[in-house]
Design an enzyme around this catalytic site. Structure first.
Site, PDB file in Angstrom:
ATOM      1  N   ALA A 179      36.665 -35.351 -30.224  1.00 42.12           N
ATOM      2  CA  ALA A 179      36.496 -33.849 -30.556  1.00 42.12           C
ATOM      3  C   ALA A 179      37.341 -33.116 -31.239  1.00 42.12           C
ATOM      4  O   ALA A 179      37.759 -32.134 -30.783  1.00 42.12           O
ATOM      5  CB  ALA A 179      36.593 -33.422 -29.094  1.00 42.12           C
ATOM      6  N   ALA A 185      18.891  15.693   2.701  1.00 38.18           N
ATOM      7  CA  ALA A 185      18.722  15.797   1.048  1.00 38.18           C
ATOM      8  C   ALA A 185      19.291  16.607   0.267  1.00 38.18           C
ATOM      9  O   ALA A 185      19.402  17.725   0.675  1.00 38.18           O
ATOM     10  CB  ALA A 185      17.060  15.911   1.007  1.00 38.18           C
ATOM     11  N   GLY A 203      36.747 -32.761 -34.862  1.00 41.13           N
ATOM     12  CA  GLY A 203      36.287 -32.169 -36.158  1.00 41.13           C
ATOM     13  C   GLY A 203      36.399 -30.860 -36.278  1.00 41.13           C
ATOM     14  O   GLY A 203      36.275 -29.955 -35.389  1.00 41.13           O
ATOM     15  N   HIS A 210      14.962   3.139  -4.605  1.00 41.58           N
ATOM     16  CA  HIS A 210      14.639   3.654  -5.952  1.00 41.58           C
ATOM     17  C   HIS A 210      15.736   4.499  -6.527  1.00 41.58           C
ATOM     18  O   HIS A 210      16.190   5.252  -5.585  1.00 41.58           O
ATOM     19  CB  HIS A 210      13.391   4.357  -6.180  1.00 41.58           C
ATOM     20  CG  HIS A 210      12.587   4.727  -4.948  1.00 41.58           C
ATOM     21  ND1 HIS A 210      11.367   4.334  -4.251  1.00 41.58           N
ATOM     22  CD2 HIS A 210      13.274   5.634  -3.939  1.00 41.58           C
ATOM     23  CE1 HIS A 210      11.155   5.100  -3.402  1.00 41.58           C
ATOM     24  NE2 HIS A 210      12.252   5.877  -3.011  1.00 41.58           N
TER      25      HIS A 210
END
Length: 459
Positions: free
Chosen positions: A10, A423, A12, A363
């Site tokens: 390994a 809310a 190269g 969502h």
């Protein structure tokens, strides 16, 4: 069984890859090439494994860790010279040594085991892994004698007309008697055009000394593919992808369109799970049985429980329970733990959060750095405000909490069990158990305001 050793080459430069990344670290199906090779040779019952490294040595050592010993080839002087760098670890050992290149990610333990068995049965000092191909141009040819043993290996450029007709080629993988190998390496010459020391010369040396040189011809030529450029890398990717997909289908996974489904080599998928087109499974992902994944979904290094559905979403470094529904277009970011029977709907992002059983964010929500209890409902547009520009803070939501739409929970803050948040509220203080928290301005209706405004504009 005699001692077994392996040397992985390994070192190269990999100049044809035209890349800053060390060649053998280029991934195939999500795993570095050299790691594929190491994973396969490690199944052979080795006493020692040596990886010869050169350029990028530190990165290869970091990738392989303590699975391998390492030898440094500081100057690349050929394959024989590379193997010789392992002498300090292996030269005095008795046994058989496998030599293989680190850029052959498709090789399997089964093929290497067959090579080793052929070597043993033939009583050989060296055995070459060969393959039969119809178009052998560029490859070294295997010339056999009347006993079927290797007479010589002839490089394409040196072959005569008769030798050029041979279709059995040298794949570049060998096994040797270990002591014979290292004794022969000292006899290899660099008297050639490149001025390098070539490992195939060891074959000729052993043959001239009267030793048997055997060959094992594999029927799986694809396994011997060496990756030297991006074209070969893409070929290896396709072959490995098809191999992985086939293995999963044989084991009971339905892949609707294998050509458009990508699964990492280390992923584990349970039976009766269905993968739709565009699904990408990366890293050490584990997916249970009876799941439905995709289309167009990415899951990386995550654990997915049985009967979970993930559609057009991304999951990274997280754990999902059983019967979870995710998506479409959800993003579960790292360090999240999602309980059982949870709903994570469209355009919901969860990050570094524990999300309790049967809770829902259906969502348009962001839940980050949070602990969410069981049976919680997070309404559309619910946001945990976790960042003040410098530090991240935690939000704690108890069991049975109801968060109304378009609510902001400004961390650090706790909403205790059973509480309701109206809310449109912006919560900056803790909410007691079973309390209703309203944190918004009271609505004011101004009668006839519109007519007054329009008349003012006309005047």
């Amino acid at each position: 069984m005699s001692n077994r050793f392996a040397v992985i080459l390994a070192a190269g430069k990999g100049t044809r890859m035209k890349s800053k990344l060390y060649k053998v670290l280029h991934p195939v199906c999500g795993k570095p090439m050299v790691q594929h090779v190491v994973d396969q040779v490690s199944q052979l019952g080795l006493q020692k494994l040596v990886t010869v490294v050169g350029h990028g040595a530190e990165m290869v050592q970091e990738q392989l860790g303590n699975v391998s010993e390492f030898a440094l080839q500081a100057e690349q002087l050929g394959t024989a010279h590379a193997v010789d760098q392992a002498a300090s670890v292996l030269a005095n050992e008795e046994g058989t040594t496998l030599v293989i290149c680190g850029d052959t990610p498709l090789i399997t333990a089964e093929t290497m085991e067959a090579l080793l068995q052929q070597h043993k049965e033939a009583g050989a000092m060296a055995t070459v892994l060969t393959a039969y191909i119809e178009e052998p141009a560029g490859y070294g040819r295997i010339v056999r004698n009347e006993n079927g043993h290797v007479e010589k290996i002839v490089e394409h450029k040196d072959a005569n007309e008769k030798e050029l007709a041979i279709k059995e080629i040298n794949t570049g993988t060998y096994c040797f008697d270990n002591k014979a190998l290292f004794a022969s390496l000292s006899k290899v010459s660099n008297d050639n055009v490149q001025g390098e020391y070539y490992l195939p010369d060891v074959i000729e040396i052993l043959k001239n000394e009267g030793h048997i040189v055997s060959a094992y011809q594999t029927e799986q030529f694809d396994e011997t593919l060496g990756v030297n450029d991006r074209v070969a890398l893409s070929q290896a990717e396709i072959i490995m992808k098809n191999r992985i997909n086939r293995k999963n289908m044989v084991n009971g996974v339905t892949i609707i369109d294998p050509s458009n489904t990508y699964i990492s080599a280390d992923a584990v998928i349970g039976s009766d799970t269905v993968l739709h087109p565009g699904t990408i499974i990366e890293g050490n992902t584990v997916i249970g049985s009876d799941c439905e994944i995709g289309p167009h979904t990415v899951i990386r290094d995550s654990e997915i429980g049985d009967r979970t559905t993930i559609r057009q979403s991304t999951v990274h470094d997280s754990k999902l329970g059983t019967e979870v529904s995710v998506g479409p277009f959800a993003h579960i970011r790292p360090d999240s733990v999602i309980g059982d029977e949870v709903r994570v709907g469209n355009f919901v992002e969860i990050k570094k959060t524990v999300f309790g059983n049967r809770s829902k964010a259906s969502h348009l929500s962001y839940i980050g750095d949070a602990q969410v209890g069981e049976d919680v409902n997070l309404g559309c547009g619910s946001i945990t405000v976790n960042y003040d520009g410098k530090n991240k803070f935690k939000t704690v939501i108890g069991n049975g909490v109801f968060i109304g739409c378009n609510s902001n929970l400004v961390a650090p803050v706790t909403v205790e069990d059973g509480a309701y948040v109206a809310a449109g509220s912006t919560i900056t203080e803790n909410v007691p158990s079973k309390a209703l928290s309203v944190a918004r301005a009271r609505q004011v209706n101004k009668e006839d305001y519109v007519d007054q405004l329009l008349n003012k504009k006309k005047s």
